[in-house]
Design a protein around this motif. Structure first.
Motif, PDB file in Angstrom:
ATOM      1  N   SER A 291       0.856  -1.174   0.000  1.00  0.00           N
ATOM      2  CA  SER A 291       0.000   0.000   0.000  1.00  0.00           C
ATOM      3  C   SER A 291       0.894   1.226   0.000  1.00  0.00           C
ATOM      4  O   SER A 291       2.060   1.170   0.406  1.00  0.00           O
ATOM      5  CB  SER A 291      -0.921   0.016   1.225  1.00  0.00           C
ATOM      6  N   ILE A 292       0.337   2.344  -0.432  1.00  0.00           N
ATOM      7  CA  ILE A 292       1.097   3.599  -0.432  1.00  0.00           C
ATOM      8  C   ILE A 292       1.576   3.954   0.980  1.00  0.00           C
ATOM      9  O   ILE A 292       2.747   4.279   1.168  1.00  0.00           O
ATOM     10  CB  ILE A 292       0.240   4.748  -1.019  1.00  0.00           C
ATOM     11  N   PRO A 293       0.683   3.891   2.012  1.00  0.00           N
ATOM     12  CA  PRO A 293       1.167   4.206   3.367  1.00  0.00           C
ATOM     13  C   PRO A 293       2.311   3.307   3.835  1.00  0.00           C
ATOM     14  O   PRO A 293       3.289   3.782   4.411  1.00  0.00           O
ATOM     15  CB  PRO A 293      -0.083   4.023   4.229  1.00  0.00           C
ATOM     16  N   SER A 294       2.183   1.986   3.587  1.00  0.00           N
ATOM     17  CA  SER A 294       3.243   1.088   4.049  1.00  0.00           C
ATOM     18  C   SER A 294       4.532   1.298   3.270  1.00  0.00           C
ATOM     19  O   SER A 294       5.635   1.235   3.837  1.00  0.00           O
ATOM     20  CB  SER A 294       2.793  -0.373   3.926  1.00  0.00           C
ATOM     21  N   LEU A 295       4.420   1.568   1.956  1.00  0.00           N
ATOM     22  CA  LEU A 295       5.628   1.813   1.161  1.00  0.00           C
ATOM     23  C   LEU A 295       6.307   3.121   1.581  1.00  0.00           C
ATOM     24  O   LEU A 295       7.538   3.217   1.568  1.00  0.00           O
ATOM     25  CB  LEU A 295       5.279   1.844  -0.328  1.00  0.00           C
ATOM     26  N   ILE A 296       5.512   4.115   1.954  1.00  0.00           N
ATOM     27  CA  ILE A 296       6.092   5.367   2.457  1.00  0.00           C
ATOM     28  C   ILE A 296       6.857   5.114   3.748  1.00  0.00           C
ATOM     29  O   ILE A 296       7.974   5.609   3.954  1.00  0.00           O
ATOM     30  CB  ILE A 296       4.993   6.417   2.665  1.00  0.00           C
ATOM     31  N   MET A 297       6.260   4.314   4.642  1.00  0.00           N
ATOM     32  CA  MET A 297       6.950   3.976   5.889  1.00  0.00           C
ATOM     33  C   MET A 297       8.202   3.145   5.626  1.00  0.00           C
ATOM     34  O   MET A 297       9.252   3.355   6.252  1.00  0.00           O
ATOM     35  CB  MET A 297       6.000   3.231   6.826  1.00  0.00           C
ATOM     36  N   LEU A 298       8.090   2.203   4.689  1.00  0.00           N
ATOM     37  CA  LEU A 298       9.242   1.359   4.384  1.00  0.00           C
ATOM     38  C   LEU A 298      10.387   2.151   3.775  1.00  0.00           C
ATOM     39  O   LEU A 298      11.557   1.800   3.961  1.00  0.00           O
ATOM     40  CB  LEU A 298       8.836   0.233   3.435  1.00  0.00           C
ATOM     41  N   ARG A 299      10.060   3.214   3.052  1.00  0.00           N
ATOM     42  CA  ARG A 299      11.119   4.040   2.461  1.00  0.00           C
ATOM     43  C   ARG A 299      12.005   4.663   3.524  1.00  0.00           C
ATOM     44  O   ARG A 299      13.183   4.966   3.272  1.00  0.00           O
ATOM     45  CB  ARG A 299      10.484   5.133   1.563  1.00  0.00           C
ATOM     46  N   ARG A 300      11.482   4.853   4.734  1.00  0.00           N
ATOM     47  CA  ARG A 300      12.283   5.381   5.840  1.00  0.00           C
ATOM     48  C   ARG A 300      13.204   4.310   6.418  1.00  0.00           C
ATOM     49  O   ARG A 300      14.093   4.618   7.195  1.00  0.00           O
ATOM     50  CB  ARG A 300      11.372   5.931   6.931  1.00  0.00           C
ATOM     51  N   VAL A 301      12.946   3.051   6.035  1.00  0.00           N
ATOM     52  CA  VAL A 301      13.747   1.932   6.520  1.00  0.00           C
ATOM     53  C   VAL A 301      14.648   1.387   5.417  1.00  0.00           C
ATOM     54  O   VAL A 301      15.811   1.075   5.649  1.00  0.00           O
ATOM     55  CB  VAL A 301      12.811   0.802   7.029  1.00  0.00           C
ATOM     56  N   MET A 302      14.104   1.289   4.211  1.00  0.00           N
ATOM     57  CA  MET A 302      14.839   0.733   3.071  1.00  0.00           C
ATOM     58  C   MET A 302      15.276   1.846   2.125  1.00  0.00           C
ATOM     59  O   MET A 302      14.585   2.842   1.971  1.00  0.00           O
ATOM     60  CB  MET A 302      13.952  -0.239   2.275  1.00  0.00           C
ATOM     61  N   LYS A 303      16.390   1.604   1.460  1.00  0.00           N
ATOM     62  CA  LYS A 303      16.796   2.479   0.371  1.00  0.00           C
ATOM     63  C   LYS A 303      16.050   2.066  -0.898  1.00  0.00           C
ATOM     64  O   LYS A 303      15.500   0.965  -0.987  1.00  0.00           O
ATOM     65  CB  LYS A 303      18.305   2.414   0.177  1.00  0.00           C
ATOM     66  N   TRP A 304      16.044   2.952  -1.884  1.00  0.00           N
ATOM     67  CA  TRP A 304      15.233   2.739  -3.074  1.00  0.00           C
ATOM     68  C   TRP A 304      15.474   1.407  -3.774  1.00  0.00           C
ATOM     69  O   TRP A 304      14.505   0.748  -4.187  1.00  0.00           O
ATOM     70  CB  TRP A 304      15.438   3.902  -4.058  1.00  0.00           C
ATOM     71  N   PRO A 305      16.705   0.933  -3.949  1.00  0.00           N
ATOM     72  CA  PRO A 305      16.886  -0.344  -4.666  1.00  0.00           C
ATOM     73  C   PRO A 305      16.174  -1.506  -3.995  1.00  0.00           C
ATOM     74  O   PRO A 305      15.535  -2.325  -4.677  1.00  0.00           O
ATOM     75  CB  PRO A 305      18.406  -0.530  -4.661  1.00  0.00           C
TER      76      PRO A 305
END
Length: 331
Positions: A291-305
């Motif tokens: 989901s957009i919310p979870s991917l936004i949160m994950l971006r704070r944990v994971m780098k783009w690749p």
């Protein structure tokens, strides 16, 4: 015990309440489009909310006895495949959506659990929801609910095994490795039953408040589909005549956000309108796993690749499982 009795009475009354209240008392024509949609919305909203409260509370009682340290001890040091299987099982018994699984994911990474194992948990936690499976069993049948659970486990294991081939630590933000999860139970003091009940009830309220708007939205969309959307629309967009229906369903769910309990009514409406089982399941899987919310949160944990790789593998696995289920004849 009193609350449990009240829960049971309300659940039983919900079955007969709305036809009487809407049809007999307020004289709403339940055979009309508006009447049928309104009854669908009210009945399903109450039913799903009650099931959520009861199941989340019971699961919470179990979770108060399991500390993150104990879980990490089990997962760390095992063989890769065994570790992934254990992570998938852990995700299956935890009542988390895709967003609320992320703090646990961070804690497992910080504890040194292999990233492939933690990512398998991150997929399985929202995807293999015991609440969603029970609701799906009552809606679609237990054979389909079992198929959903098996498909969810397959996606989660696939993600873990594929990502285990990459060196992932470099794609995790450095702060994650110094983070610590909040303990669910202390090793020094065994919680009393009163402590466990209080903690479970507090967690249930917190989760319900968080997901209730999405649950209502899911039922509302399902009611609208049930009442107003013509069969021809689904026959064209997601029916067997459209060669891209499965692809559309897989990608259409990813931008949205819903708990499995909230998406079951929507999926039921789609299925009754003639959308193929695999296409319906692909939509549900992409809706709850990404989901957009979870991917936004994950971006704070994971780098783009890593975020792109993780998302792509999940979508590909969902598409493949949808394709397989579309080949299964449904009586």
């Amino acid at each position: 015990m009193v609350l449990a009795a009240v829960w049971g009475v309300v659940f039983a009354v919900n079955e007969v309440l709305w036809p009487w209240l809407l049809g007999d008392l307020f004289r709403v024509d339940l055979a009309s489009t508006l009447g049928a949609a309104l009854e669908f919305f009210l009945y399903d909203t109450v039913k799903i909310t009650l099931l959520l409260v009861g199941l989340l509370f019971l699961v919470g009682l179990v979770n108060t006895q399991i500390s993150p340290e104990r879980v990490r001890g089990v997962l760390t040091g095992k063989g890769l495949f065994v570790g992934i299987l254990l992570a998938v099982a852990l995700g299956a018994i935890t009542p988390f959506c895709s967003c609320s699984s992320i703090p646990i994911f961070i804690g497992l990474v910080a504890a040194g659990v292999p990233l492939a194992v933690t990512l398998a948990f991150l997929v399985s936690s929202p995807l293999i929801s015991e609440t969603g499976i029970i609701l799906m069993g009552g809606t679609f049948g237990w054979d389909i609910a079992a198929g959903w659970a098996l498909a969810g486990a397959t996606v989660s294991i696939t993600v873990g095994l594929v990502l285990s081939r990459f060196k992932l630590d470099q794609w995790i933000e450095p702060f994650v490795f110094t983070s610590r999860t909040t303990q669910l139970a202390t090793a020094q003091k065994r919680p009393s039953m009163r402590d466990r009940v209080d903690a479970s009830w507090a967690e249930t309220r917190q989760i319900i408040v968080k997901i209730l708007p999405y649950l209502v939205l899911g039922v509302l969309i399902g009611a609208a589909i049930h009442g107003w959307v013509p069969d021809e629309f689904f026959a064209e967009v997601a029916g067997p005549e459209n060669p891209f229906s499965l692809l559309i369903a897989t990608f259409a769910g990813a931008p949205l956000y819903a708990n499995p309990a909230a998406v079951v009514p929507l999926a039921s409406a789609l299925f009754t309108k003639g959308v193929a089982l695999g296409t319906t399941m692909a939509f549900m899987m992409s809706l709850v796993a990404l989901s957009i919310p979870s991917l936004i949160m994950l971006r704070r944990v994971m780098k783009w690749p890593l975020l792109a790789l993780f998302t792509g593998i999940v979508l590909a696995a969902i598409f493949l499982i949808g394709f397989i289920f579309n080949l299964i004849p449904i009586a």
